[in-house]
Design an enzyme around this catalytic site. Structure first.
Site, PDB file in Angstrom:
ATOM      1  N   ASP A 274       4.119   4.976  -7.132  1.00 40.43           N
ATOM      2  CA  ASP A 274       3.729   5.354  -5.771  1.00 40.43           C
ATOM      3  C   ASP A 274       4.033   6.818  -5.488  1.00 40.43           C
ATOM      4  O   ASP A 274       3.217   7.536  -4.898  1.00 40.43           O
ATOM      5  CB  ASP A 274       4.458   4.488  -4.747  1.00 40.43           C
ATOM      6  CG  ASP A 274       4.109   3.021  -4.888  1.00 40.43           C
ATOM      7  OD1 ASP A 274       3.423   2.663  -5.865  1.00 40.43           O
ATOM      8  OD2 ASP A 274       4.520   2.222  -4.029  1.00 40.43           O
TER       9      ASP A 274
ATOM     10  N   SER B  87       6.231   3.098   2.617  1.00 42.51           N
ATOM     11  CA  SER B  87       7.550   3.734   2.621  1.00 42.51           C
ATOM     12  C   SER B  87       7.564   5.000   1.779  1.00 42.51           C
ATOM     13  O   SER B  87       8.076   6.047   2.201  1.00 42.51           O
ATOM     14  CB  SER B  87       8.614   2.756   2.094  1.00 42.51           C
ATOM     15  OG  SER B  87       8.768   1.656   2.959  1.00 42.51           O
ATOM     16  N   SER B  88       7.000   4.917   0.585  1.00 39.19           N
ATOM     17  CA  SER B  88       6.990   6.095  -0.283  1.00 39.19           C
ATOM     18  C   SER B  88       6.104   7.197   0.275  1.00 39.19           C
ATOM     19  O   SER B  88       6.350   8.386   0.021  1.00 39.19           O
ATOM     20  CB  SER B  88       6.532   5.705  -1.696  1.00 39.19           C
ATOM     21  OG  SER B  88       5.282   5.041  -1.658  1.00 39.19           O
TER      22      SER B  88
ATOM     23  N   LEU C 272       0.812  -1.218   0.000  1.00 43.09           N
ATOM     24  CA  LEU C 272       0.000   0.000   0.000  1.00 43.09           C
ATOM     25  C   LEU C 272       0.848   1.272   0.000  1.00 43.09           C
ATOM     26  O   LEU C 272       0.352   2.359   0.264  1.00 43.09           O
ATOM     27  CB  LEU C 272      -0.950   0.001   1.208  1.00 43.09           C
ATOM     28  CG  LEU C 272      -2.032  -1.086   1.181  1.00 43.09           C
ATOM     29  CD1 LEU C 272      -2.813  -1.103   2.489  1.00 43.09           C
ATOM     30  CD2 LEU C 272      -2.983  -0.880  -0.002  1.00 43.09           C
TER      31      LEU C 272
END
Length: 333
Positions: free
Chosen positions: A163, A119-120, A116
């Protein structure tokens, strides 16, 4: 002054994983899963740790279990890498950064390591916070995702561009990463679509299937290099699914959109390794007649449903195998 900036978890709706291979995708920002960065002036630069950076455990076994599921790294390194890219870009382009320091805190509600974009989301929220704190307005919007992608790439995190684009732009975005244009401009062609064009969507995830997405993308890159001809054709097919999906949305052809969502996952199963446990989520959702595909690398799925009765049935079926299920609201702010 205290500034609070949010980005959101994301779901790949169509075309992924072709974004890492000069393809096309459609993605949306998930209102249910915000990442909040708080930034304010302080005497020194301080990046505050969050639970992702936890170093306290009830036992050695608990520590090892967390490492096995989530790896060794938290969010601080993501913030540091983002700060470095921000500074380097400003330095290289003659953008003056005011001489003041900050404290930065981040808080994430994105379910960890289930595809989902957690991290980004930290990287993009930190980048937006730096822009606001230093009042920098001269970095083009379309370049911002590339800088966030470079921050993660610098850390050895294998990933595509999708992302970072949706988490900088928010809403619903069609992305074209055609190689010649991307190489020349350092970004793709990004088109905002009206989220009102979407049919009802659900999202389901299983936190027990957590896996560091960088591992998946690293394996995919190795496989791509080994079978380049076959997988290049597959990536073009993924991209074509996204292009068809864009037109289906514009035409409000929800039946075709559902077919394309299913086709995206079926293509993935034909050309890429898919774990049985992750695939089970998709097939369980499809029992009710809903469409289903992975939102990212695995562990979460997204799809369309036609009625409240269908939603109730897919929710029941997915909860039977340990999944949480929510209706999708697109984050547009």
């Amino acid at each position: 002054m205290i500034l609070r900036i949010q980005t959101y978890g994301r779901a790949g709706l169509l075309g992924n994983p072709s974004d890492g291979y000069y393809g096309k995708t459609i993605a949306l920002a998930l209102k249910a899963f915000p990442v909040t960065v708080t930034i304010y002036e302080s005497p020194e630069i301080h990046i505050a740790p969050n639970v992702e950076d936890n170093s306290d455990y009830p036992s050695l076994e608990a520590m090892v279990q967390e490492i096995d599921r989530f790896g060794y790294y938290g969010g601080i390194r993501l913030v540091k890498a983002t700060c470095r890219q921000f500074f380097k870009h400003c330095q290289e382009h003659g953008i003056a950064i005011p001489e003041r320091n900050f404290t930065l805190r981040y808080q994430s509600t994105v379910p960890q390591l289930v595809g989902l974009g957690g991290s980004s989301a930290i990287c993009t929220a930190a980048f937006k916070a730096l822009l606001s704190f230093y009042e920098i307005k001269s970095i083009p919007l379309e370049i911002m995702p590339t800088l966030c992608w470079q921050a993660e790439d610098e850390l050895g995190i294998n990933c595509g561009m999708q992302d970072r684009v949706i988490q900088i732009y928010n809403g619903l975005v069609y992305m074209n990463f055609e190689e010649k244009f991307f190489t020349a401009h350092r970004h793709g062609r990004y088109e905002r679509l009206d989220p009102a064009l979407l049919p009802p969507l659900y999202l389901a995830y299983d936190p027990n299937r957590a896996e560091f997405s960088g591992n998946y993308h690293k394996k995919l890159r190795v496989l791509y290099d080994a079978k380049k001809q076959d997988l290049s054709a597959a990536m073009r097919e993924f991209a074509d699914i996204a292009e068809q999906g864009r037109q289906a949305l514009l035409d409000r052809n929800h039946a075709l959109l559902a077919t394309l969502i299913n086709a995206n996952f079926d293509l993935r199963c034909r050309v890429l390794p898919v774990s049985e446990m992750n695939a089970r989520m998709v097939y369980q959702a499809r029992k009710s007649g809903a469409s289903a595909k992975f939102t990212g690398s695995g562990g979460a799925i997204i799809g369309t449903y036609d009625s409240e009765e269908m939603y109730d049935n897919l929710q029941r079926d997915l909860e039977e195998i340990g999944c949480a299920v929510v209706k999708v609201t697109v984050a547009t702010d």
